[in-house]
Scaffold this motif. Structure first.
Motif, PDB file in Angstrom:
ATOM      1  N   SER A   1       0.846  -1.183   0.000  1.00 11.34           N
ATOM      2  CA  SER A   1       0.000   0.000   0.000  1.00 11.34           C
ATOM      3  C   SER A   1       0.880   1.232   0.000  1.00 11.34           C
ATOM      4  N   LYS A   2       0.767   2.023  -1.048  1.00 11.01           N
ATOM      5  CA  LYS A   2       1.628   3.200  -1.154  1.00 11.01           C
ATOM      6  C   LYS A   2       1.190   4.285  -0.164  1.00 11.01           C
ATOM      7  N   ARG A   3      -0.117   4.376   0.071  1.00 15.00           N
ATOM      8  CA  ARG A   3      -0.625   5.397   1.002  1.00 15.00           C
ATOM      9  C   ARG A   3      -1.480   4.744   2.079  1.00 15.00           C
TER      10      ARG A   3
END
Length: 128
Positions: free
Chosen positions: A126-128
């Motif tokens: 998950s990038k964010r």
């Protein structure tokens, strides 16, 4: 009357095969062969070494099976029967070996590692 004993394994299945001269009856865990392996494909797998060695109907088998699924169990029985036939006649090796009936298929499920979802699959990033 002499009884021959051999062990066959595949994945997590273990087949203990007891063979003696007889009429070709196969008993697996106290059940008949046709009752234990309902599909024709599994029955063919089990009977392959007997057909190739031309010993179909010459021996009675009492087999104890543990673990695994039906396909792995059928292949474990095939290896056990092949090894038991070798105890009777060592010259059958030349017939059974090229067919691959004496090879122990050692492929097993890889264990799950910590920090992973499965053995090699990572958790979703998950990038964010």
């Amino acid at each position: 009357m002499e009884t021959y004993h051999a062990i066959g394994r595949r994945k997590t299945s273990v087949a203990r095969v007891y063979m003696k001269p007889g009429a070709g009856n196969i008993t697996i865990n106290g059940r008949t062969f046709e009752d234990y392996f309902p599909t024709e494909v599994l029955r063919i797998i089990v009977q392959q070494p007997l057909k190739v060695a031309d010993k179909d109907g010459a021996f009675d088998f009492n087999i104890n099976l543990q673990g695994g699924g039906v396909k792995g169990q059928a292949e474990a029985v095939r290896l056990g029967i092949s090894r038991a036939l070798l105890e009777v006649d060592a010259e059958l090796r030349a017939v059974l070996k090229p067919e691959g009936f004496l090879t122990r298929d050692s492929r097993m499920v890889e264990r799950k590692k910590y920090g992973r979802r499965k053995a090699r699959r990572r958790f979703q990033f998950s990038k964010r």
